[in-house]
Design an enzyme around this catalytic site. Structure first.
Site, mmCIF file in Angstrom:
data_model
loop_
_atom_site.group_PDB
_atom_site.id
_atom_site.type_symbol
_atom_site.label_atom_id
_atom_site.label_comp_id
_atom_site.label_asym_id
_atom_site.label_seq_id
_atom_site.Cartn_x
_atom_site.Cartn_y
_atom_site.Cartn_z
ATOM 1 N N VAL A 46 -12.896 22.356 24.490
ATOM 2 C CA VAL A 46 -12.347 23.672 24.785
ATOM 3 C C VAL A 46 -12.814 24.077 26.013
ATOM 4 C CG1 VAL A 46 -12.276 26.055 24.000
ATOM 5 C CG2 VAL A 46 -11.775 24.312 22.195
ATOM 6 N N CYS A 47 -14.034 23.919 26.312
ATOM 7 C CA CYS A 47 -14.885 24.280 27.592
ATOM 8 C C CYS A 47 -14.169 24.135 29.008
ATOM 9 C CB CYS A 47 -16.416 23.703 27.534
ATOM 10 S SG CYS A 47 -17.349 24.111 26.204
ATOM 11 N N PRO A 48 -13.736 22.962 28.991
ATOM 12 C CA PRO A 48 -13.001 22.810 30.449
ATOM 13 C C PRO A 48 -11.676 23.423 30.641
ATOM 14 C CG PRO A 48 -12.906 20.706 29.088
ATOM 15 C CD PRO A 48 -13.827 21.577 28.087
#
Length: 187
Positions: A46-48
């Site tokens: 999810v972070c990118p």
């Protein structure tokens, strides 16, 4: 316990930005609006998507007089490796703060102690170094940079116009409210 109006603590951390390492301290934050955007870890799922969304709106944050700092408990070396490896992360031009000693994650109360990672916490900090808005999401729920920008703009507006407040879904230029006894229960 609420973190609203909490003054952020002193810190000195390494950052990766624009193909270079540099030190970022509390002194760099004071005097302007800031967003601290905590995420669990580099090389994740999810972070990118969130960091790319933030980059796609970075110019708007800068126009609003705000610096954006993404923060994870990874080192600045890992930030560089992720930047070199990922097409999404390669686009990032805002500072990526490294917090391997957890000084920031603890101060902002987003550290997951047993994992050594941070929650997905988003904090708007005013020029005096005080938290004026924040939210913390579960690790599996991504955030929206457009809404974060709107919140920043609303926080700045009420800081500049202390006798006015921003209603739900307020956008710059829209009508605000002046709290008076006549408005109580009328809207």
């Amino acid at each position: 316990m609420s973190l609203i109006n909490k003054e952020i603590g002193d810190f000195s951390v390494q950052a990766y930005q624009n193909e270079a390492f540099r030190t970022v301290t509390k002194a760099d934050v004071l005097g302007k609006w800031s967003v601290f955007f905590f995420y669990p870890a580099d090389f994740t799922f999810v972070c990118p998507t969130e960091l790319e969304d933030l980059e796609n709106n970075y110019a708007k944050f800068k126009e609003a007089g705000c610096e954006v700092y993404s923060v994870s408990c990874d080192t600045h070396f890992v930030h560089k490796a992720w930047h070199d490896h990922s097409e999404r992360i390669k686009k990032i031009t805002y500072p990526m703060l490294a917090d391997p000693t957890h000084v920031l994650a603890r101060d902002f109360d987003v550290l997951i102690e047993d994992a050594g990672l941070s929650e997905r916490g988003t904090f708007i900090v005013n020029p005096e170094g005080r938290i004026v808005a924040y939210e913390v999401n579960a690790g599996n729920v991504g955030r929206n940079a457009d809404e974060l920008l709107r919140k920043l703009q609303a926080c700045k507006f009420v800081a500049e116009h202390g006798d006015e407040v921003c209603p739900a879904k307020w956008q710059p230029g829209a009508e605000t409210l002046k709290p008076t006894l006549d408005l109580v229960g009328a809207l």
